[in-house]
Design a protein around this motif. Structure first.
Motif, PDB file in Angstrom:
ATOM      1  N   SER A 125       0.550  -1.499   0.483  1.00 14.61           N
ATOM      2  CA  SER A 125      -0.188  -0.070   0.049  1.00 14.61           C
ATOM      3  C   SER A 125       0.337   1.290  -0.621  1.00 14.61           C
ATOM      4  CB  SER A 125      -1.056  -0.164   1.332  1.00 14.61           C
ATOM      5  OG  SER A 125      -0.274  -0.065   2.150  1.00 14.61           O
ATOM      6  N   VAL A 126       0.196   2.214  -0.353  1.00 17.83           N
ATOM      7  CA  VAL A 126       0.785   3.844  -0.227  1.00 17.83           C
ATOM      8  C   VAL A 126       0.034   4.486   0.269  1.00 17.83           C
ATOM      9  CG1 VAL A 126       1.804   5.924  -1.280  1.00 17.83           C
ATOM     10  CG2 VAL A 126       2.232   3.215  -3.032  1.00 17.83           C
ATOM     11  N   ASN A 127       0.673   5.523   1.508  1.00 18.85           N
ATOM     12  CA  ASN A 127      -0.224   5.912   2.279  1.00 18.85           C
ATOM     13  C   ASN A 127       0.384   7.510   2.923  1.00 18.85           C
ATOM     14  OD1 ASN A 127      -1.957   3.188   3.039  1.00 18.85           O
ATOM     15  ND2 ASN A 127       0.108   2.696   4.304  1.00 18.85           N
ATOM     16  N   LEU A 128      -0.464   8.140   2.520  1.00 18.75           N
ATOM     17  CA  LEU A 128      -0.466   9.605   2.885  1.00 18.75           C
ATOM     18  C   LEU A 128      -1.160  10.888   3.519  1.00 18.75           C
ATOM     19  CD1 LEU A 128       0.760  12.353   1.633  1.00 18.75           C
ATOM     20  CD2 LEU A 128      -0.768  12.573  -0.265  1.00 18.75           C
ATOM     21  N   LEU A 129      -0.417  10.771   4.498  1.00 18.31           N
ATOM     22  CA  LEU A 129      -1.163  11.619   5.712  1.00 18.31           C
ATOM     23  C   LEU A 129      -1.139  13.842   5.393  1.00 18.31           C
ATOM     24  CD1 LEU A 129      -3.346  12.240   7.781  1.00 18.31           C
ATOM     25  CD2 LEU A 129      -1.279  11.359   9.406  1.00 18.31           C
ATOM     26  N   ILE A 130      -2.264  13.961   5.397  1.00 22.37           N
ATOM     27  CA  ILE A 130      -2.222  15.398   5.294  1.00 22.37           C
ATOM     28  C   ILE A 130      -2.182  15.989   6.640  1.00 22.37           C
ATOM     29  CG2 ILE A 130      -2.948  17.547   4.157  1.00 22.37           C
ATOM     30  CD1 ILE A 130      -3.356  14.812   1.606  1.00 22.37           C
ATOM     31  N   VAL A 131      -1.480  16.804   6.579  1.00 18.23           N
ATOM     32  CA  VAL A 131      -1.916  18.086   8.582  1.00 18.23           C
ATOM     33  C   VAL A 131      -2.264  18.861   7.888  1.00 18.23           C
ATOM     34  CG1 VAL A 131      -1.571  18.126  10.253  1.00 18.23           C
ATOM     35  CG2 VAL A 131      -0.624  16.290   9.677  1.00 18.23           C
ATOM     36  N   GLU A 132      -3.315  20.044   7.999  1.00 19.73           N
ATOM     37  CA  GLU A 132      -3.782  21.235   7.316  1.00 19.73           C
ATOM     38  C   GLU A 132      -3.232  22.234   7.821  1.00 19.73           C
ATOM     39  OE1 GLU A 132      -7.084  22.094   5.667  1.00 19.73           O
ATOM     40  OE2 GLU A 132      -7.960  19.518   5.955  1.00 19.73           O
ATOM     41  N   ASN A 133      -2.409  23.604   7.970  1.00 22.03           N
ATOM     42  CA  ASN A 133      -2.755  24.407   8.917  1.00 22.03           C
ATOM     43  C   ASN A 133      -1.562  23.710   9.737  1.00 22.03           C
ATOM     44  OD1 ASN A 133      -3.564  27.431   9.327  1.00 22.03           O
ATOM     45  ND2 ASN A 133      -4.520  26.427  11.622  1.00 22.03           N
ATOM     46  N   VAL A 134      -0.345  23.244   9.282  1.00 15.25           N
ATOM     47  CA  VAL A 134       1.150  22.860  10.169  1.00 15.25           C
ATOM     48  C   VAL A 134       1.838  23.322   8.583  1.00 15.25           C
ATOM     49  CG1 VAL A 134       2.052  21.568  11.202  1.00 15.25           C
ATOM     50  CG2 VAL A 134      -0.038  21.601  11.576  1.00 15.25           C
ATOM     51  N   SER A 135       2.930  24.081   8.693  1.00 17.27           N
ATOM     52  CA  SER A 135       3.808  24.190   7.877  1.00 17.27           C
ATOM     53  C   SER A 135       5.204  23.472   8.593  1.00 17.27           C
ATOM     54  CB  SER A 135       4.143  25.485   7.396  1.00 17.27           C
ATOM     55  OG  SER A 135       4.686  26.423   8.796  1.00 17.27           O
ATOM     56  N   LEU A 136       6.563  23.845   7.174  1.00 18.11           N
ATOM     57  CA  LEU A 136       7.895  23.344   8.105  1.00 18.11           C
ATOM     58  C   LEU A 136       8.476  24.541   8.956  1.00 18.11           C
ATOM     59  CD1 LEU A 136      10.692  22.322   6.914  1.00 18.11           C
ATOM     60  CD2 LEU A 136      10.922  24.053   5.907  1.00 18.11           C
ATOM     61  N   TYR A 137       8.109  25.699   9.302  1.00 21.37           N
ATOM     62  CA  TYR A 137       8.360  26.574  10.467  1.00 21.37           C
ATOM     63  C   TYR A 137       7.994  25.236  11.757  1.00 21.37           C
ATOM     64  CZ  TYR A 137       7.759  29.989  14.128  1.00 21.37           C
ATOM     65  OH  TYR A 137       7.491  29.846  15.445  1.00 21.37           O
ATOM     66  N   HIS A 138       6.454  24.822  12.150  1.00 20.09           N
ATOM     67  CA  HIS A 138       6.230  24.340  12.746  1.00 20.09           C
ATOM     68  C   HIS A 138       7.277  22.672  13.236  1.00 20.09           C
ATOM     69  CE1 HIS A 138       2.812  26.316  12.243  1.00 20.09           C
ATOM     70  NE2 HIS A 138       2.660  26.880  13.356  1.00 20.09           N
ATOM     71  N   TYR A 139       7.447  22.634  12.251  1.00 19.50           N
ATOM     72  CA  TYR A 139       8.719  21.337  12.763  1.00 19.50           C
ATOM     73  C   TYR A 139       9.745  21.413  12.987  1.00 19.50           C
ATOM     74  CZ  TYR A 139      11.772  17.124  11.709  1.00 19.50           C
ATOM     75  OH  TYR A 139      12.336  16.064  11.626  1.00 19.50           O
ATOM     76  N   GLU A 140       9.960  22.471  11.997  1.00 16.42           N
ATOM     77  CA  GLU A 140      11.601  22.789  12.685  1.00 16.42           C
ATOM     78  C   GLU A 140      11.812  24.032  14.033  1.00 16.42           C
ATOM     79  OE1 GLU A 140      13.241  24.973   9.424  1.00 16.42           O
ATOM     80  OE2 GLU A 140      13.906  23.602   8.021  1.00 16.42           O
ATOM     81  N   ALA A 141      10.608  24.515  14.089  1.00 19.77           N
ATOM     82  CA  ALA A 141      10.273  24.771  15.862  1.00 19.77           C
ATOM     83  C   ALA A 141      10.576  23.956  16.843  1.00 19.77           C
ATOM     84  CB  ALA A 141       9.048  26.210  15.443  1.00 19.77           C
ATOM     85  N   PHE A 142       9.793  23.426  16.155  1.00 18.82           N
ATOM     86  CA  PHE A 142       8.605  22.133  17.565  1.00 18.82           C
ATOM     87  C   PHE A 142       9.403  21.361  17.733  1.00 18.82           C
ATOM     88  CE2 PHE A 142       6.045  25.789  17.868  1.00 18.82           C
ATOM     89  CZ  PHE A 142       6.023  26.071  18.575  1.00 18.82           C
ATOM     90  N   GLU A 143      10.347  20.725  16.922  1.00 19.62           N
ATOM     91  CA  GLU A 143      11.079  19.026  16.558  1.00 19.62           C
ATOM     92  C   GLU A 143      10.979  18.150  17.930  1.00 19.62           C
ATOM     93  OE1 GLU A 143      15.098  17.871  14.488  1.00 19.62           O
ATOM     94  OE2 GLU A 143      14.838  19.556  14.096  1.00 19.62           O
ATOM     95  N   SER A 144      11.296  18.660  18.710  1.00 19.81           N
ATOM     96  CA  SER A 144      11.054  17.735  20.129  1.00 19.81           C
ATOM     97  C   SER A 144       9.941  17.306  19.982  1.00 19.81           C
ATOM     98  CB  SER A 144      12.157  19.177  21.528  1.00 19.81           C
ATOM     99  OG  SER A 144      10.771  19.766  21.273  1.00 19.81           O
ATOM    100  N   GLU A 145       8.453  18.173  19.588  1.00 17.12           N
ATOM    101  CA  GLU A 145       7.716  16.990  20.196  1.00 17.12           C
ATOM    102  C   GLU A 145       7.210  16.048  18.938  1.00 17.12           C
ATOM    103  OE1 GLU A 145       5.800  18.154  22.521  1.00 17.12           O
ATOM    104  OE2 GLU A 145       7.538  19.331  23.318  1.00 17.12           O
TER     105      GLU A 145
END
Length: 631
Positions: free
Chosen positions: A164-184
């Motif tokens: 299977s191929v599985n894609l989970l899309i998360v709206e309203n979250v950006s690259l900035y959020h990942y880099e700023a809250f990487e520990s989470e």
């Protein structure tokens, strides 16, 4: 009287064999105990894997065991072999494992993909586009039957082995959020090998569902539809799978305008609307045109300018201007603008000037540019002066015409929405990747010889581009195109470039080869996907399921249930602004949901998590992992 003797002999033989087996078993026990003492740090691995040390390597040196005083063999240092059924069973297990590894899917990034990864410094990173991820999804389902291939940025081998191929899309979250809250995002960070930046459609007023769901028609698809329906407009109106869509990156007045394919109001010399020759936004991306896209403007195109502050909608009577530039190499090692020419539809050169580069010229490239030191001796006009000139004299609905025009716009450091590229609209090779030189096109179609002197002449080249475009408008849309018009050669290109003015459903493309797909989204998300599956909402498409849930948690639960039932699964959740006020908790929960999805998917599977970005809030991020048994 031989019977008892034979029995006694057989009994002795059996006893001898038992002794040998017991001795061999004792040897193995001793060796195993020795291994355990030497490899305490790897004890768990030895419990999972067979003890390969028990198999004598073919190249191992054989030696004769030492003998003790009583004549028995000292076997403390003898490396025994497995024999019989045990050895055959181990060989079979190894062979099966090797075959599984050999036939397991493989995914890797190419250079374009590597340059988009988060490993690259921000100022040097070149993000991908959502269409790149779309191409990977389609290829993972139908392989070479996909209208587009992801080879621009990645390679996927043995795609048909994926469960299977599985894609989970998360709206309203950006690259900035990942880099700023990487520990989470501990699970996401540790278990997804490839982390890629992509341009969020929100940065150019796009819609992530629309752009993921809609696939620009290829040239082959267009030709088939035109043969069936007569025109693309009729195909979009009457075919449930075809959609009419236009993508803009530029500040264009949102006033109503006549359709691109309209026949009324055409110039007398044109057989069809010149707007049909315009490169779409997708084609401009493919041809490396500079575009005012958030994330690129701030980095790659920081010193580029728009040709106008505001544009009018283009029409079949919009003026065309041929543009050509010449460049020389400077002390920076880069090419810089040294001449620019512009010609109108009357074949009049109305702008022609030499340009002094900001840096010292080290190579005039005279054999290509036609520029020499004598010509540049008294030149004072700079690039910014040329930019201001063009911004002043070009109309706000002008169509720029040129050969490989992206190179000229990069030299000018300018961006423009309406372009016709003769290297795209003419093709005599039958392969979109192999473009013909302007000199060849001029000789073939205009019966003119250009570039025969010392280097190129921008006046001559811009005029040839204008003549070629006007010639095509006098003929028909597929004139001079070996792929669309079947001239010069019957060879087809893959992938062949069509248009993003019309599109078909991505999910329909993915389920062409007996595949199935599911979409589960929060609120009305699934209904939007369903619209792009089939415009006729009364018609049920049985191999594509679209389900709505009222909460993100409900979406994740349903998504996990579907993972191993469908070949393609798309889940879409939305993190509300109020949840972002407590970002640590929201992202920690999101990371746990990603872990649940990862655990539920049967191997081998391709897993993708996409942070869709925010409006005016930064680009998106896509996290990819080929989840398989053997790495």
């Amino acid at each position: 009287m031989t019977g008892p003797t034979n029995v006694s002999s057989k009994r002795k033989l059996r006893l001898e064999n038992k002794k040998k087996k017991m001795a061999a078993l004792l040897d193995i026990v001793k060796l195993n105990e020795c291994d355990r003492q030497k490899n305490k740090l790897h004890q768990q691995d030895h419990q999972k894997e067979p003890n390969f040390a028990m198999i004598a390597e073919p190249s191992a040196k054989k030696f004769k065991p030492e003998q003790k005083e009583d004549g028995s063999a000292n076997v403390d240092f003898v490396k025994p072999k497995l024999e019989g059924e045990a050895f055959d069973e181990l060989k079979k297990m190894l062979r099966d494992k090797t075959n599984k590894i050999r036939n397991s899917p493989k995914f890797r990034l190419r250079d374009m993909g590597e340059s988009a990864t988060l490993k690259i410094r921000l100022e040097n990173r070149s993000p991908l586009f959502l269409s790149d991820i779309q191409h990977l999804i389609m290829y993972s389902q139908v392989g070479v039957h996909s209208p587009y291939s992801p080879t621009r940025w990645c390679s996927l081998e043995k795609y048909n082995r994926l469960k299977s191929v599985n894609l989970l899309i998360v709206e309203n979250v950006s690259l900035y959020h990942y880099e700023a809250f990487e520990s989470e995002f501990q699970f996401l960070k540790s278990n997804f090998e490839h982390k890629i930046e992509f341009v969020s459609p929100l940065s150019y007023r796009g819609d992530i569902i629309k752009e993921l769901s809609m696939v620009p028609l290829s040239a082959t698809q267009m030709r088939k539809l035109i043969n069936e329906y007569g025109t693309m407009a009729d195909a979009a109106k009457n075919c449930t799978e075809i959609f009419d869509t236009v993508k803009n990156f530029f500040p264009i007045d949102e006033c109503p305008s006549e359709p691109r394919e309209t026949i009324s109001g055409l110039p007398a010399s044109d057989k069809f609307s010149r707007t049909q020759l315009l490169l779409s936004g997708w084609q401009m991306i493919e041809e490396n045109f500079p575009l005012p896209i958030k994330g690129l403007v701030e980095r790659k195109y920081a010193d580029y300018k728009l040709t106008k502050e505001k544009y009018k909608n283009v029409t079949p009577t919009s003026p065309m201007v041929g543009i050509d530039c010449e460049m020389c190499r400077t002390s920076t090692g880069e090419l810089e603008l040294t001449r620019v020419s512009a010609v109108n539809e009357k074949h009049e050169v109305f702008y022609d000037t030499l340009v002094k580069p900001d840096n010292k010229i080290v190579d005039y490239l005279t054999r290509f540019s036609g520029i020499n030191s004598k010509m540049m001796r008294s030149v004072t006009k700079k690039l910014k002066d040329v930019q201001n000139d063009l911004r002043r004299i070009l109309p706000d609905d002008v169509i720029l015409v040129g050969q490989s025009l992206s190179n000229d716009l990069h030299a000018l450091k300018m961006m423009h929405p309406y372009v016709i590229d003769t290297s795209v609209i003419y093709n005599i090779t039958g392969d979109r990747a192999r473009k013909s030189k302007l000199q060849t096109l001029a000789q073939e179609f205009l019966n003119e010889t250009i570039q025969s002197g010392h280097g190129h002449c921008s006046n001559e080249d811009s005029l040839a581009c204008m003549k070629l475009t006007q010639l095509k408008l006098k003929k028909h849309l597929y004139f001079g195109d070996a792929i669309m018009g079947s001239i010069f050669t019957e060879q087809r290109a893959y992938p062949d470039i069509g248009t993003s003015s019309y599109a078909t459903s991505m999910l329909r493309q993915c389920t062409k080869m007996d595949k199935t797909a599911s979409v589960v989204g929060v609120d009305d998300t699934a209904d939007k996907y369903k619209f792009y599956v089939d415009k006729n909402v009364t018609r049920e498409v049985t191999n594509i399921a679209c389900t709505s849930e009222t909460s993100n948690r409900g979406v994740v639960k349903k998504f996990c249930e579907n993972l191993n039932r469908y070949s393609l699964n798309v889940g879409q959740i939305r993190i509300a602004e109020t949840e972002l006020d407590n970002s640590n908790k929201a992202f920690n929960t999101l990371d746990k949901w990603i872990g649940e999805v990862y655990a539920c998917a049967e191997m081998p599977t391709l897993l993708a998590v996409m942070f869709g970005g925010q409006k005016d809030g930064g680009n998106g991020a896509c996290f990819l992992q080929l989840h398989r048994e053997y790495v």
